[in-house]
Design an enzyme around this catalytic site. Structure first.
Site, PDB file in Angstrom:
ATOM      1  N   LEU A  32      36.824  40.228  38.009  1.00  0.00           N
ATOM      2  CA  LEU A  32      36.034  39.070  37.580  1.00  0.00           C
ATOM      3  C   LEU A  32      34.547  39.304  37.815  1.00  0.00           C
ATOM      4  O   LEU A  32      34.174  40.098  38.689  1.00  0.00           O
ATOM      5  CB  LEU A  32      36.517  37.834  38.341  1.00  0.00           C
ATOM      6  CG  LEU A  32      37.954  37.409  37.987  1.00  0.00           C
ATOM      7  CD1 LEU A  32      38.509  36.409  38.985  1.00  0.00           C
ATOM      8  CD2 LEU A  32      37.993  36.850  36.572  1.00  0.00           C
ATOM      9  N   PRO A  33      33.690  38.610  37.073  1.00  0.00           N
ATOM     10  CA  PRO A  33      32.249  38.892  37.189  1.00  0.00           C
ATOM     11  C   PRO A  33      31.670  38.679  38.594  1.00  0.00           C
ATOM     12  O   PRO A  33      30.996  39.559  39.117  1.00  0.00           O
ATOM     13  CB  PRO A  33      31.617  37.938  36.170  1.00  0.00           C
ATOM     14  CG  PRO A  33      32.702  37.671  35.170  1.00  0.00           C
ATOM     15  CD  PRO A  33      33.997  37.701  35.946  1.00  0.00           C
ATOM     16  N   THR A  78      33.072  43.294  42.006  1.00  0.00           N
ATOM     17  CA  THR A  78      32.004  43.517  42.973  1.00  0.00           C
ATOM     18  C   THR A  78      31.626  42.143  43.512  1.00  0.00           C
ATOM     19  O   THR A  78      30.916  41.382  42.870  1.00  0.00           O
ATOM     20  CB  THR A  78      30.796  44.212  42.325  1.00  0.00           C
ATOM     21  OG1 THR A  78      31.256  45.421  41.721  1.00  0.00           O
ATOM     22  CG2 THR A  78      29.725  44.525  43.367  1.00  0.00           C
ATOM     23  N   LYS A 128      30.328  48.849  48.579  1.00  0.00           N
ATOM     24  CA  LYS A 128      30.021  48.839  47.133  1.00  0.00           C
ATOM     25  C   LYS A 128      28.567  48.409  46.882  1.00  0.00           C
ATOM     26  O   LYS A 128      27.884  48.964  46.017  1.00  0.00           O
ATOM     27  CB  LYS A 128      30.997  47.894  46.422  1.00  0.00           C
ATOM     28  CG  LYS A 128      30.730  47.681  44.952  1.00  0.00           C
ATOM     29  CD  LYS A 128      30.943  48.912  44.105  1.00  0.00           C
ATOM     30  CE  LYS A 128      30.676  48.623  42.631  1.00  0.00           C
ATOM     31  NZ  LYS A 128      30.653  49.829  41.806  1.00  0.00           N
ATOM     32  N   LYS A 144      23.098  41.408  39.471  1.00  0.00           N
ATOM     33  CA  LYS A 144      23.858  40.678  40.502  1.00  0.00           C
ATOM     34  C   LYS A 144      24.052  41.569  41.738  1.00  0.00           C
ATOM     35  O   LYS A 144      23.804  41.139  42.869  1.00  0.00           O
ATOM     36  CB  LYS A 144      25.227  40.275  39.939  1.00  0.00           C
ATOM     37  CG  LYS A 144      26.204  39.748  40.984  1.00  0.00           C
ATOM     38  CD  LYS A 144      27.671  39.843  40.537  1.00  0.00           C
ATOM     39  CE  LYS A 144      28.165  41.250  40.385  1.00  0.00           C
ATOM     40  NZ  LYS A 144      29.599  41.418  40.149  1.00  0.00           N
TER      41      LYS A 144
HETATM   42  P1  NAD Z   1      33.075  41.952  31.913  1.00  0.00           P
HETATM   43  O1  NAD Z   1      32.052  40.891  31.781  1.00  0.00           O
HETATM   44  O2  NAD Z   1      33.222  42.991  30.847  1.00  0.00           O
HETATM   45  O3  NAD Z   1      34.527  41.271  32.093  1.00  0.00           O
HETATM   46  C1  NAD Z   1      34.786  40.160  32.871  1.00  0.00           C
HETATM   47  C2  NAD Z   1      35.941  39.408  32.204  1.00  0.00           C
HETATM   48  O4  NAD Z   1      36.352  38.348  33.060  1.00  0.00           O
HETATM   49  C3  NAD Z   1      35.541  38.780  30.862  1.00  0.00           C
HETATM   50  O5  NAD Z   1      36.428  39.239  29.851  1.00  0.00           O
HETATM   51  C4  NAD Z   1      35.665  37.267  31.111  1.00  0.00           C
HETATM   52  O6  NAD Z   1      36.129  36.569  29.965  1.00  0.00           O
HETATM   53  C5  NAD Z   1      36.692  37.254  32.225  1.00  0.00           C
HETATM   54  N1  NAD Z   1      36.670  36.049  33.052  1.00  0.00           N
HETATM   55  C6  NAD Z   1      35.615  35.433  33.617  1.00  0.00           C
HETATM   56  N2  NAD Z   1      36.021  34.379  34.369  1.00  0.00           N
HETATM   57  C7  NAD Z   1      37.387  34.345  34.252  1.00  0.00           C
HETATM   58  C8  NAD Z   1      38.398  33.511  34.788  1.00  0.00           C
HETATM   59  N3  NAD Z   1      38.108  32.466  35.585  1.00  0.00           N
HETATM   60  N4  NAD Z   1      39.681  33.779  34.488  1.00  0.00           N
HETATM   61  C9  NAD Z   1      40.007  34.816  33.680  1.00  0.00           C
HETATM   62  N5  NAD Z   1      39.086  35.653  33.134  1.00  0.00           N
HETATM   63  C10 NAD Z   1      37.799  35.412  33.425  1.00  0.00           C
HETATM   64  O7  NAD Z   1      32.818  42.615  33.329  1.00  0.00           O
HETATM   65  P2  NAD Z   1      33.238  44.102  33.806  1.00  0.00           P
HETATM   66  O8  NAD Z   1      32.156  45.036  33.425  1.00  0.00           O
HETATM   67  O9  NAD Z   1      34.645  44.354  33.420  1.00  0.00           O
HETATM   68  O10 NAD Z   1      33.142  43.891  35.395  1.00  0.00           O
HETATM   69  C11 NAD Z   1      34.138  43.187  36.127  1.00  0.00           C
HETATM   70  C12 NAD Z   1      33.804  43.352  37.604  1.00  0.00           C
HETATM   71  O11 NAD Z   1      33.844  44.737  37.953  1.00  0.00           O
HETATM   72  C13 NAD Z   1      32.400  42.841  37.978  1.00  0.00           C
HETATM   73  O12 NAD Z   1      32.439  42.274  39.263  1.00  0.00           O
HETATM   74  C14 NAD Z   1      31.567  44.116  37.952  1.00  0.00           C
HETATM   75  O13 NAD Z   1      30.416  44.006  38.770  1.00  0.00           O
HETATM   76  C15 NAD Z   1      32.560  45.133  38.447  1.00  0.00           C
HETATM   77  N6  NAD Z   1      32.349  46.523  38.021  1.00  0.00           N
HETATM   78  C16 NAD Z   1      32.031  46.834  36.726  1.00  0.00           C
HETATM   79  C17 NAD Z   1      31.868  48.180  36.359  1.00  0.00           C
HETATM   80  C18 NAD Z   1      31.526  48.597  34.934  1.00  0.00           C
HETATM   81  O14 NAD Z   1      31.180  49.777  34.727  1.00  0.00           O
HETATM   82  N7  NAD Z   1      31.612  47.714  33.939  1.00  0.00           N
HETATM   83  C19 NAD Z   1      32.045  49.184  37.311  1.00  0.00           C
HETATM   84  C20 NAD Z   1      32.397  48.828  38.605  1.00  0.00           C
HETATM   85  C21 NAD Z   1      32.551  47.503  38.949  1.00  0.00           C
END
Ligand code: NAD
Length: 291
Positions: A68-69, A98, A173, A242
């Site tokens: 989740l975000p 994260t 992290k 963030k």
């Molecule tokens: P993203 O924005 O692509 O995906 C997040 C998803 O969560 C979205 O599809 C959104 O619709 C969904 N969502 C939000 N609230 C929700 C809820 N209450 N119930 C169900 N679904 C919900 O984000 P991401 O890039 O996949 O990142 C996700 C997490 O992983 C974040 O915390 C980010 O910091 C971390 N992260 C991302 C990366 C990367 O390279 N993208 C790498 C490491 C860590």
């Protein structure tokens, strides 16, 4: 644990979609939920059962993976739905978001009282690592919960580091991402200096990557996403902002004096307002090179 354990995955974005599909491909019974129906459809194409509600994804599973975000999203989902955890025995939530150490500690305590486990288990490796099950996972939480969740964690990760008690994974992290954010700025500025002094930036980058100035940002991100002008790594400016803000707040709350990191936080915030939260975070490398 049989390899047919049920796993709920909440959040099917850039990371969660790949994780859910990886688990399904490795034989787990995966139920995936995202607020966006289009993401649920994509998960279904990869063998994931699309849950229509969070409650459905929580029911009859032994593990729940969160992607989740923000910490506030994690807190809301747990607070509103934890009583629906309906498998047998101790259910372990593996939170790969994260998130924030204080939030993870509070949720781990609350779930433990209810007989369930919560691991803060943020990841590194991007969407490609999620899709191939080769993430690096840094974990905070109890040994027993990690032992229970290990088959799921091993399916997702090629490097597993148990950092310490609850919250420790989040701290590690944030430290990591503060460094990655700094490297994005310094590598961009280094290439700008090379150009200003009459050297081809591509040649300068080749030198850096064969010498002591290199980092994963210079070795992977610059060639793949910055110098190529692709800017599609799958990690957004908003999410990196963030992380940098959280690392900065952690420094302030702990009293750690981090002057260079403070400046990095400023550059990712008000110092880059021209870039939107929806832009890919690799744009920051080109942005710093162009200033
Ligand atoms: P993203 O924005 O692509 O995906 C997040 C998803 O969560 C979205 O599809 C959104 O619709 C969904 N969502 C939000 N609230 C929700 C809820 N209450 N119930 C169900 N679904 C919900 O984000 P991401 O890039 O996949 O990142 C996700 C997490 O992983 C974040 O915390 C980010 O910091 C971390 N992260 C991302 C990366 C990367 O390279 N993208 C790498 C490491 C860590």
């Amino acid at each position: 644990m049989s390899e047919k354990a049920g796993v709920g995955v909440i959040g099917l974005g850039s990371m969660g979609l790949g994780m859910a599909r990886t688990l399904a491909a490795k034989g787990f019974k995966v139920k995936g939920f995202d607020l966006a129906p289009a993401r649920r459809d994509l998960a279904a194409e990869g063998g994931v059962h699309p849950a229509q509600t969070i409650a459905e994804a929580f029911r009859d599973v032994s593990f729940v993976v969160f992607s989740l975000p923000t910490a506030s999203d994690v807190e809301t989902v747990v607070t509103q739905h934890a009583d629906l955890l309906g498998g047998e025995g101790r259910i372990v939530i593996i939170d790969t978001s994260t998130s924030e150490p204080d939030v993870s500690r509070a949720l781990a305590e609350k779930l433990d009282l209810a007989g369930h486990g919560f691991l803060d288990a943020p990841v590194s490796g991007g969407p490609a690592g999620a899709a191939s099950g080769t993430l690096t996972m840094m974990i905070g939480g109890k040994d027993g919960d990690l032992a229970l969740a290990r088959p799921v964690i091993e399916a997702l990760s090629s490097k597993i580091l148990h950092v310490g008690p609850s919250g420790a994974g989040n701290v590690a992290k944030l430290v990591n991402n503060m460094l990655a954010a700094a490297h994005m700025v310094t590598t961009g500025e280094g290439l700008k200096l090379a150009l200003a002094a009459g050297i081809d930036p591509e040649a300068a980058l080749r030198v850096v990557n064969a010498a002591s100035g290199r980092s994963m940002i210079s070795e992977v991100h610059f060639p793949t996403w910055v110098m190529s002008n692709r800017f599609d790594s799958g990690f957004s400016m908003g999410l990196m902002r963030k992380d940098v803000r959280l690392a900065h707040e952690l420094a302030q709350s702990t009293g750690a004096v981090t002057p260079l990191s403070d400046l990095v936080a400023k550059l990712w915030g008000e110092g880059s307002e021209e870039l939107s939260d929806q832009d890919d975070f690799t744009r920051m490398g080109a942005f710093r090179a162009d200033r």
